[in-house]
Design an enzyme around this catalytic site. Structure first.
Site, short mmCIF file in Angstrom:
data_model
loop_
_atom_site.label_atom_id
_atom_site.label_comp_id
_atom_site.label_asym_id
_atom_site.label_seq_id
_atom_site.Cartn_x
_atom_site.Cartn_y
_atom_site.Cartn_z
N HIS A 17 51.93 27.79 -2.18
CA HIS A 17 50.98 28.26 -1.16
C HIS A 17 51.17 27.50 0.15
CE1 HIS A 17 48.26 29.23 -4.78
NE2 HIS A 17 48.55 30.41 -4.24
N LYS A 41 36.37 37.15 -13.46
CA LYS A 41 37.52 36.29 -13.70
C LYS A 41 37.06 34.89 -14.10
CE LYS A 41 41.95 35.08 -11.63
NZ LYS A 41 42.81 35.18 -10.45
N ARG A 90 57.64 35.28 -4.68
CA ARG A 90 58.50 34.38 -5.44
C ARG A 90 59.68 35.08 -6.07
NH1 ARG A 90 54.12 32.63 -9.46
NH2 ARG A 90 53.74 34.80 -9.02
N SER A 127 50.10 29.24 -9.66
CA SER A 127 48.85 28.67 -10.15
C SER A 127 48.75 28.85 -11.66
CB SER A 127 47.65 29.33 -9.47
OG SER A 127 47.63 29.01 -8.10
#
Length: 150
Positions: A17, A41, A90, A127
């Site tokens: 990030h 979540k 990514r 993450s």
């Protein structure tokens, strides 16, 4: 004023990030780091701690602000007068996923998404990987800013 929103859960913020944010800074007058809240979540780190991670990591960068939001990201962008969304890629899977979201967001709002490819040596960081390493008592410190290290 060129303003971008970098949305995410940042659970936790990673060096992936920070790589994207730091490389995007020269392009914008302001980057808003926006933690989206989703009551469905389950997060490893509470919202207050994720806010602290972001604020502490960028405390010396006046062009960065940190906040939370609920609802559609494009609605938040409009409220903030931000014409751009910022996203990191990514791998090819990220591209396909983010491309569909970016195209939908543009169709809904006219807000463009700018994609940054992660720098060499950081594409393995996510993450999700960091959380898994933490849960299993592994060394995660090489993947996160100092403030996340315990």
């Amino acid at each position: 004023m060129r303003k971008a929103v970098f949305p995410g859960s940042f659970d936790p913020i990673t060096l992936g990030h920070t790589d994207i944010i730091e490389r995007a800074l020269p392009l914008f007058d302001e980057i808003i780091l926006a933690i989206g809240t989703n009551s469905d979540k389950k997060y490893m780190f509470p919202l207050e701690e994720r806010l602290h991670f972001l604020k502490e990591t960028f405390k010396n960068e006046p062009k960065i602000s940190v906040t939370t939001y609920k609802g559609l990201t494009v609605d938040f962008c409009k409220e903030q007068n931000a014409a751009f969304l910022l996203r990191g890629l990514r791998n090819a899977q990220d591209l396909e996923f983010e491309k569909a979201i970016g195209q939908t967001n543009y169709k809904m709002s006219g807000i463009d998404t700018l994609f940054f490819i992660t720098s060499s040596g950081k594409s393995h960081i996510s993450s999700t990987v960091v959380r898994d390493v933490i849960r299993n008592n592994g060394d995660y410190e090489f993947m996160v800013p100092n403030v996340v290290r315990k």
